[in-house]
Design an enzyme around this catalytic site. Sequence first.
Site, PDB file in Angstrom:
ATOM      1  N   LYS A 298       0.534  -1.504   0.518  1.00 23.08           N
ATOM      2  CA  LYS A 298       0.366   0.035  -0.284  1.00 23.08           C
ATOM      3  C   LYS A 298       0.547   1.495  -0.131  1.00 23.08           C
ATOM      4  CE  LYS A 298      -2.559  -1.466   3.907  1.00 23.08           C
ATOM      5  NZ  LYS A 298      -1.731  -2.788   3.508  1.00 23.08           N
ATOM      6  N   THR A 299       1.930   0.924   0.954  1.00 21.77           N
ATOM      7  CA  THR A 299       2.669   2.349   1.238  1.00 21.77           C
ATOM      8  C   THR A 299       3.857   2.374  -0.333  1.00 21.77           C
ATOM      9  OG1 THR A 299       3.453   2.543   3.574  1.00 21.77           O
ATOM     10  CG2 THR A 299       4.659   3.960   1.871  1.00 21.77           C
TER      11      THR A 299
ATOM     12  N   ASP B 180      -1.421   6.426   6.588  1.00 17.09           N
ATOM     13  CA  ASP B 180      -1.561   4.966   6.911  1.00 17.09           C
ATOM     14  C   ASP B 180      -2.036   5.080   7.747  1.00 17.09           C
ATOM     15  OD1 ASP B 180      -0.257   1.979   6.288  1.00 17.09           O
ATOM     16  OD2 ASP B 180       1.104   2.354   6.746  1.00 17.09           O
TER      17      ASP B 180
ATOM     18  N   THR C  68      -5.394  -1.028   6.969  1.00 16.20           N
ATOM     19  CA  THR C  68      -6.334  -3.387   7.455  1.00 16.20           C
ATOM     20  C   THR C  68      -7.401  -2.758   7.659  1.00 16.20           C
ATOM     21  OG1 THR C  68      -4.812  -3.568   8.985  1.00 16.20           O
ATOM     22  CG2 THR C  68      -3.537  -3.513   7.068  1.00 16.20           C
TER      23      THR C  68
ATOM     24  N   ARG D 249       6.715  -8.343   1.368  1.00 14.29           N
ATOM     25  CA  ARG D 249       6.938  -7.451   2.436  1.00 14.29           C
ATOM     26  C   ARG D 249       7.630  -8.310   3.350  1.00 14.29           C
ATOM     27  NH1 ARG D 249       3.911  -3.822   7.094  1.00 14.29           N
ATOM     28  NH2 ARG D 249       4.608  -2.890   5.468  1.00 14.29           N
TER      29      ARG D 249
END
Length: 331
Positions: A61-62, A106, A155, A214
């Site tokens: 997402k980032t 975020d 999330t 990640r």
Amino acid sequence: MLPDVTPEDATFERTLRPRSWDEYLGQTKLKQGLKVIIDASKKRNESIEHLLLYGNPGLGKTTLAHVIAAQMGVPIKVCAGPTLEKTGDIASLLTTLQEGEILFLDECHRVNKTVMEMLYSAMEDYKLHLVIGKGPMARTMELDLPRFTLIGATTRLALLPAPFRNRFGGIFQLHFYEQAEIEQIIKRSARILGIGIEQEAVGTIAARSRFTPRIANRIFKRVRDFATIDDSPVITAQIAKRALEFLEIDELGLEPGDRKLLSALISTFSGGPVGVQALASAIAEEEDTLLDVYEPYLLQLGFLDRTPRGRVATQLAYSHLGLPKNKKTLL
């Protein structure tokens, strides 16, 4: 679980972070939808609409927010939701934005309720309403804001209030990656860091990466350490397997925390059903950790079922741990 992100890990992730659509692997349908929005906005010479990205941790997402900013050719400012505790925090942040700039928020589900309500008018009318003073002397001040774009990431989509969700022009879900996509990500990381890697080693790491970029990159980093210690210019299958055994990551990507949760569910609660609070207490973890870190992958594997009465271990979980069905086993 693998350790929290260290400053070294953060630098590593920034080095590997994609900066264009070609470098951002996977999420094909999502990218197509975003490209339409971005291309249309650029053609109209307008800022893009506010966007909301949701999905499990580590899916990109980032990174996606940074790619969007790069494609728009505008600066991006990053902020974590929990840091916005007071109305003054969001006021000082919004008033420093430039025209067309992207604000990436975020963990937006963790923004203070009062602060989030201030975002409503900022997102819709590009105005900030401030209350100065208290009691009878209080007065309202209205500030004009530049036309910025808010990209929210969460999330826990269900925790966002409807008025906040409805102010986003596009809502996109990031899904778990395919094995082949994770393998491409690992190969790209190896190229960037200048180390060779055998195809078998790529497959071994990808299979244990929980379908998450990640985690794939973090495991790759640890495996690379073992290759460095061995003075090997190539990550072999043998090195990869030795590193994964050391990290206690099994062939399905389950780590000690996952196995502890399943063992507690089976042995302490006879396989369930059991509530999240009781299960989190039994393994000495926060409920949010169980919901955000452990549960999504265990559900994906089919090791866990969510029922109206609570969580239940499936036959696949019993088989993977080598435990007999409905027979209590010591942790």
